[in-house]
Structure formats: C-alpha cells, structure tokens
Scaffold this motif. Structure first.
Motif, PDB file in Angstrom:
ATOM      1  N   LEU A 116       0.819  -1.218   0.000  1.00 22.14           N
ATOM      2  CA  LEU A 116       0.000   0.000   0.000  1.00 22.14           C
ATOM      3  C   LEU A 116       0.851   1.267   0.000  1.00 22.14           C
ATOM      4  CD1 LEU A 116      -2.717  -1.003   2.629  1.00 22.14           C
ATOM      5  CD2 LEU A 116      -2.960  -0.947   0.136  1.00 22.14           C
ATOM      6  N   ASP A 117       2.188   1.108   0.083  1.00 24.99           N
ATOM      7  CA  ASP A 117       3.125   2.234   0.095  1.00 24.99           C
ATOM      8  C   ASP A 117       2.851   3.210   1.239  1.00 24.99           C
ATOM      9  OD1 ASP A 117       4.711   1.427  -2.039  1.00 24.99           O
ATOM     10  OD2 ASP A 117       3.377   2.372  -3.506  1.00 24.99           O
ATOM     11  N   LEU A 118       2.499   2.677   2.394  1.00 19.65           N
ATOM     12  CA  LEU A 118       2.217   3.540   3.536  1.00 19.65           C
ATOM     13  C   LEU A 118       3.449   4.268   4.020  1.00 19.65           C
ATOM     14  CD1 LEU A 118      -0.243   1.256   5.517  1.00 19.65           C
ATOM     15  CD2 LEU A 118      -0.783   3.203   4.050  1.00 19.65           C
ATOM     16  N   ASP A 119       4.624   3.677   3.805  1.00 23.15           N
ATOM     17  CA  ASP A 119       5.842   4.388   4.205  1.00 23.15           C
ATOM     18  C   ASP A 119       6.005   5.668   3.396  1.00 23.15           C
ATOM     19  OD1 ASP A 119       6.273   2.774   1.974  1.00 23.15           O
ATOM     20  OD2 ASP A 119       8.359   2.369   2.482  1.00 23.15           O
ATOM     21  N   THR A 120       5.558   5.665   2.149  1.00 26.64           N
ATOM     22  CA  THR A 120       5.561   6.883   1.330  1.00 26.64           C
ATOM     23  C   THR A 120       4.549   7.873   1.883  1.00 26.64           C
ATOM     24  OG1 THR A 120       6.207   5.632  -0.624  1.00 26.64           O
ATOM     25  CG2 THR A 120       5.227   7.798  -0.995  1.00 26.64           C
ATOM     26  N   ASP A 121       3.356   7.374   2.272  1.00 26.19           N
ATOM     27  CA  ASP A 121       2.339   8.248   2.857  1.00 26.19           C
ATOM     28  C   ASP A 121       2.848   8.917   4.122  1.00 26.19           C
ATOM     29  OD1 ASP A 121       0.390   7.801   0.921  1.00 26.19           O
ATOM     30  OD2 ASP A 121      -0.430   6.066   1.965  1.00 26.19           O
ATOM     31  N   LEU A 122       3.680   8.208   4.873  1.00 21.39           N
ATOM     32  CA  LEU A 122       4.171   8.764   6.130  1.00 21.39           C
ATOM     33  C   LEU A 122       5.070   9.981   5.930  1.00 21.39           C
ATOM     34  CD1 LEU A 122       4.736   5.540   8.225  1.00 21.39           C
ATOM     35  CD2 LEU A 122       3.452   7.560   8.952  1.00 21.39           C
ATOM     36  N   THR A 123       5.559  10.204   4.745  1.00 19.51           N
ATOM     37  CA  THR A 123       6.374  11.399   4.517  1.00 19.51           C
ATOM     38  C   THR A 123       5.518  12.660   4.429  1.00 19.51           C
ATOM     39  OG1 THR A 123       6.350  11.170   2.107  1.00 19.51           O
ATOM     40  CG2 THR A 123       8.158  10.089   3.311  1.00 19.51           C
ATOM     41  N   ARG A 124       4.205  12.489   4.170  1.00 19.60           N
ATOM     42  CA  ARG A 124       3.339  13.647   3.972  1.00 19.60           C
ATOM     43  C   ARG A 124       2.053  13.595   4.779  1.00 19.60           C
ATOM     44  NH1 ARG A 124      -0.903  12.461   1.116  1.00 19.60           N
ATOM     45  NH2 ARG A 124      -1.008  10.510   0.012  1.00 19.60           N
ATOM     46  N   ALA A 125       1.834  12.514   5.515  1.00 19.56           N
ATOM     47  CA  ALA A 125       0.553  12.328   6.194  1.00 19.56           C
ATOM     48  C   ALA A 125       0.743  11.700   7.563  1.00 19.56           C
ATOM     49  CB  ALA A 125      -0.358  11.432   5.343  1.00 19.56           C
ATOM     50  N   ALA A 126      -0.288  11.821   8.380  1.00 18.61           N
ATOM     51  CA  ALA A 126      -0.396  11.020   9.596  1.00 18.61           C
ATOM     52  C   ALA A 126      -1.170   9.770   9.190  1.00 18.61           C
ATOM     53  CB  ALA A 126      -1.133  11.787  10.678  1.00 18.61           C
ATOM     54  N   VAL A 127      -0.720   8.607   9.628  1.00 21.37           N
ATOM     55  CA  VAL A 127      -1.341   7.344   9.242  1.00 21.37           C
ATOM     56  C   VAL A 127      -1.894   6.666  10.489  1.00 21.37           C
ATOM     57  CG1 VAL A 127      -0.964   5.068   8.205  1.00 21.37           C
ATOM     58  CG2 VAL A 127       0.180   7.073   7.243  1.00 21.37           C
ATOM     59  N   VAL A 128      -3.184   6.285  10.426  1.00 25.12           N
ATOM     60  CA  VAL A 128      -3.841   5.542  11.493  1.00 25.12           C
ATOM     61  C   VAL A 128      -4.206   4.178  10.919  1.00 25.12           C
ATOM     62  CG1 VAL A 128      -5.878   5.418  12.994  1.00 25.12           C
ATOM     63  CG2 VAL A 128      -4.742   7.620  12.595  1.00 25.12           C
ATOM     64  N   ILE A 129      -3.760   3.109  11.593  1.00 20.11           N
ATOM     65  CA  ILE A 129      -4.014   1.749  11.102  1.00 20.11           C
ATOM     66  C   ILE A 129      -4.786   0.964  12.152  1.00 20.11           C
ATOM     67  CG2 ILE A 129      -3.012  -0.397  10.249  1.00 20.11           C
ATOM     68  CD1 ILE A 129      -0.604   1.181   9.300  1.00 20.11           C
ATOM     69  N   GLU A 130      -6.039   0.656  11.826  1.00 22.09           N
ATOM     70  CA  GLU A 130      -6.831  -0.223  12.682  1.00 22.09           C
ATOM     71  C   GLU A 130      -6.367  -1.662  12.465  1.00 22.09           C
ATOM     72  OE1 GLU A 130     -11.096   0.254  12.683  1.00 22.09           O
ATOM     73  OE2 GLU A 130     -10.909   2.309  11.913  1.00 22.09           O
ATOM     74  N   TRP A 131      -6.374  -2.456  13.515  1.00 22.69           N
ATOM     75  CA  TRP A 131      -5.938  -3.853  13.462  1.00 22.69           C
ATOM     76  C   TRP A 131      -4.474  -3.956  13.068  1.00 22.69           C
ATOM     77  CZ3 TRP A 131      -9.310  -7.323  15.387  1.00 22.69           C
ATOM     78  CH2 TRP A 131     -10.664  -6.978  15.383  1.00 22.69           C
ATOM     79  N   GLY A 132      -3.677  -2.948  13.404  1.00 15.52           N
ATOM     80  CA  GLY A 132      -2.288  -2.914  12.949  1.00 15.52           C
ATOM     81  C   GLY A 132      -1.261  -3.491  13.900  1.00 15.52           C
ATOM     82  N   GLU A 133      -1.647  -3.794  15.139  1.00 13.57           N
ATOM     83  CA  GLU A 133      -0.665  -4.269  16.115  1.00 13.57           C
ATOM     84  C   GLU A 133      -0.013  -5.571  15.652  1.00 13.57           C
ATOM     85  OE1 GLU A 133      -0.179  -4.760  20.909  1.00 13.57           O
ATOM     86  OE2 GLU A 133      -2.143  -5.195  20.051  1.00 13.57           O
ATOM     87  N   GLY A 134       1.298  -5.579  15.713  1.00 16.42           N
ATOM     88  CA  GLY A 134       2.067  -6.758  15.334  1.00 16.42           C
ATOM     89  C   GLY A 134       2.400  -6.837  13.862  1.00 16.42           C
ATOM     90  N   VAL A 135       1.847  -5.913  13.045  1.00 12.59           N
ATOM     91  CA  VAL A 135       2.101  -5.968  11.605  1.00 12.59           C
ATOM     92  C   VAL A 135       2.471  -4.625  10.989  1.00 12.59           C
ATOM     93  CG1 VAL A 135       0.653  -7.998  11.210  1.00 12.59           C
ATOM     94  CG2 VAL A 135      -0.358  -5.729  11.036  1.00 12.59           C
ATOM     95  N   ALA A 136       2.221  -3.518  11.682  1.00 12.20           N
ATOM     96  CA  ALA A 136       2.434  -2.207  11.069  1.00 12.20           C
ATOM     97  C   ALA A 136       3.547  -1.401  11.715  1.00 12.20           C
ATOM     98  CB  ALA A 136       1.135  -1.394  11.125  1.00 12.20           C
ATOM     99  N   GLU A 137       4.043  -1.836  12.830  1.00 10.46           N
ATOM    100  CA  GLU A 137       5.010  -1.042  13.580  1.00 10.46           C
ATOM    101  C   GLU A 137       6.279  -0.744  12.788  1.00 10.46           C
ATOM    102  OE1 GLU A 137       2.513  -3.353  16.507  1.00 10.46           O
ATOM    103  OE2 GLU A 137       3.543  -3.827  14.639  1.00 10.46           O
ATOM    104  N   HIS A 138       6.621  -1.615  11.855  1.00 14.11           N
ATOM    105  CA  HIS A 138       7.853  -1.435  11.079  1.00 14.11           C
ATOM    106  C   HIS A 138       7.793  -0.252  10.100  1.00 14.11           C
ATOM    107  CE1 HIS A 138       5.394  -3.484   8.070  1.00 14.11           C
ATOM    108  NE2 HIS A 138       6.265  -3.068   7.168  1.00 14.11           N
ATOM    109  N   LEU A 139       6.621   0.330   9.932  1.00 13.07           N
ATOM    110  CA  LEU A 139       6.466   1.407   8.959  1.00 13.07           C
ATOM    111  C   LEU A 139       7.103   2.723   9.400  1.00 13.07           C
ATOM    112  CD1 LEU A 139       2.771   0.727   7.931  1.00 13.07           C
ATOM    113  CD2 LEU A 139       4.825   0.290   6.545  1.00 13.07           C
ATOM    114  N   ALA A 140       7.344   2.877  10.700  1.00 15.05           N
ATOM    115  CA  ALA A 140       7.919   4.125  11.207  1.00 15.05           C
ATOM    116  C   ALA A 140       8.902   3.813  12.336  1.00 15.05           C
ATOM    117  CB  ALA A 140       6.816   5.050  11.713  1.00 15.05           C
ATOM    118  N   ALA A 141       9.838   4.722  12.545  1.00 20.18           N
ATOM    119  CA  ALA A 141      10.831   4.537  13.604  1.00 20.18           C
ATOM    120  C   ALA A 141      10.169   4.500  14.977  1.00 20.18           C
ATOM    121  CB  ALA A 141      11.875   5.651  13.551  1.00 20.18           C
TER     122      ALA A 141
END
Length: 170
Positions: A116-141
C-alpha cells in the motif's frame, strides 16, 4: 518531556463520545510522519477513535471505516475551516486477515501493508491503522499504540496508550 521519551497512559472511556474525544486530542498532536496503531476486538471503538483523530486534524469529510477499500485518504480542510494542513491516511488491516480466526502469518500482512506504500504516505501524512498491532510497527521509527477494550457489566471502554510522550499526552 524531552523528544523521544516513551510514555504510557490508561483511560476509562464511559461513552463513545469519550472515545471520539480521545481521538480528537491525539489528532491535535499529530504531524506528517506520525503513525498510530489501533488494536482491540470488534466493537472496542477503533473507528470511533479514528473519527476523532480526523476531527483533531481537521480533515475533510467524515472518517468512517475503510474496511472494504482497506485505505482511505482524508485531505485537510482549509485553515479557515479548522484544517491543520495534515493529510490523514486511515487504514483498516482487518480485511488483510488480521482480525480473523484464521489469521495469516504477520509477515504476509506486513508485506500487504508494504504494497500500500504507507511508508511513502508517512512522509506527507499522519497514518492511522486499525488492526495494525504486530504488523504495522515497522512502517515508522516510532509509533503510538492505542489498545482499546470493553470490560465490565457496563461494557465500558478502556484505552491503553504507549508511545512517544508528545502523542500520548498528559
């Protein structure tokens, strides 16, 4: 508190309005590059909290569950209408299998989130991920984890926040 400090906070949220208010408070603290990971069972208030985040950021349109589209982008309102200039990307990882009884390997879900290229979105947006625990933490420092639960005979909501002190709040 100095930048980079990790904090925790526990709140009892008697009503859905309290959950929205917590999200609104978090939204006022978010900046582009911030990641918020929401966890909790069905009906715990993840989408309600995300709607509050949208209000706190001052984004266009109502923030509703993106379950069927997986991710939805909400542009900011003009400053004169309360917008803070921060885009909100709201993701629901449930359809990626996270919330199902036959949950897939977390690495598979993480790979789907990467698509989904969320790491790209993080350069310009705040990202909220429901059901993200254990799978999304790597997207940001660093990220804010909000665990929501319902307990007791009155099914009151409780929120446990863990993350950067500037996002956790007082």
């Amino acid at each position: 508190m100095r930048p980079g400090t990790i904090a925790e906070r526990h709140l009892v949220l008697p009503t859905a309005a309290d959950t929205t208010a917590l999200g609104r408070d978090i939204g006022t603290r978010l900046a582009p590059g911030d990641l918020v990971v929401l966890a909790g069972p069905l009906g715990a208030g993840k989408t309600c909290l995300a709607a509050g985040v949208g209000e706190g950021l001052g984004v266009e349109g109502p923030v509703t569950s993106p379950t069927f589209v997986i991710a939805r982008e909400h542009p900011p309102l003009p400053a004169a209408l309360g917008g803070r200039g921060v885009v909100l990307v709201h993701v629901d990882a449930y359809r990626l299998g996270v919330g199902t009884a036959a949950s897939p390997d977390p690495r598979e879900v993480a790979a789907q989130l990467d698509d989904l290229d969320l790491d790209t979105d993080l350069t310009r947006a705040a990202v909220v991920i429901e059901w993200g625990e254990g799978v999304a933490e790597h997207l940001a420092a660093e990220h804010l984890l909000v665990r929501l639960d319902r307990s007791g005979p009155d099914e009151r909501r409780e929120a446990h926040l863990h993350g950067p002190a500037r996002l956790v709040g007082p």
